[in-house]
Design an enzyme around this catalytic site. Structure first.
Site, mmCIF file in Angstrom:
data_model
loop_
_atom_site.group_PDB
_atom_site.id
_atom_site.type_symbol
_atom_site.label_atom_id
_atom_site.label_comp_id
_atom_site.label_asym_id
_atom_site.label_seq_id
_atom_site.Cartn_x
_atom_site.Cartn_y
_atom_site.Cartn_z
ATOM 1 N N ASP A 73 0.705 -1.101 0.108
ATOM 2 C CA ASP A 73 0.054 0.042 -0.032
ATOM 3 C C ASP A 73 1.005 1.218 -0.002
ATOM 4 O OD1 ASP A 73 -2.219 -1.419 0.242
ATOM 5 O OD2 ASP A 73 -2.484 -1.336 2.424
ATOM 6 N N ASP A 84 -7.238 -1.317 -4.434
ATOM 7 C CA ASP A 84 -8.205 -1.121 -3.410
ATOM 8 C C ASP A 84 -9.139 0.106 -4.251
ATOM 9 O OD1 ASP A 84 -6.821 -2.624 -1.715
ATOM 10 O OD2 ASP A 84 -5.865 -1.048 -0.668
#
Length: 175
Positions: free
Chosen positions: A128, A144
């Site tokens: 991330d 995401d």
């Protein structure tokens, strides 16, 4: 007989198109994660807008908000179930242009699920790197974004665009 051939050929073309767009989405996700690892891992965050948005490397072994840490098997099983459901429902969606938004949502959900699944299998965590520190939002990635946008779009479509008859047509294949 000719109608069945046309429908089968159309369905194969639809799945192939979805596969291509899903693969492109996964490639974009994996490329951005590679960039994050190459340029952010072990480095200070890159601040784009002070106290609002930055690139910040994180190895996420859980879900959003730190839930289900180190539960990779659960994530993989859930991903497989979601992919199976989306692929099945994708095949049920009629080829009309009216249903194109549903198809796009399915493609985005698959691309996001596969992108994060690749990380979980290959690395044991998800890379991330987007961080909205203004609202202290969980750090996230391109996969995401695909899933979140698709789910919100799907909810909006279900609530305000499609009618019950549309879903009856999809689920029961009535014309």
């Amino acid at each position: 007989m000719a109608w069945d051939y046309f429908n089968r050929k159309s369905k194969i073309k639809s799945y192939m198109t979805a596969g291509v767009f899903t693969a492109l989405g996964v490639l974009l996700d994996q490329w951005t994660k590679w960039l994050a690892v190459s340029h952010l891992k072990g480095q200070k965050p890159i601040i784009l807008i002070d106290r609002v948005f930055q690139f910040c490397y994180l190895e996420n072994k859980g879900a959003a908000f730190g839930l289900f840490q180190n539960q990779q098997l659960i994530f993989l099983i859930n991903t497989a179930l979601i992919l199976t459901a989306v692929v099945y429902l994708y095949g049920r969606i009629l080829g009309d242009k009216r249903y194109l938004p549903l198809r796009i949502c399915g493609i985005c959900i698959c691309a996001g699920a596969i992108g994060n699944m690749i990380d979980r299998i290959r690395l044991g965590y998800v890379v991330d790197f987007f961080y909205f520190n203004l609202i202290d939002f969980p750090i996230f990635n391109v996969a995401d974004i695909y899933v979140t946008c698709a789910v919100f779009a799907l909810a909006a479509l279900i609530l305000w665009y499609y009618k019950e008859e549309d879903f009856e047509r999809i689920l029961h294949r009535r014309k």
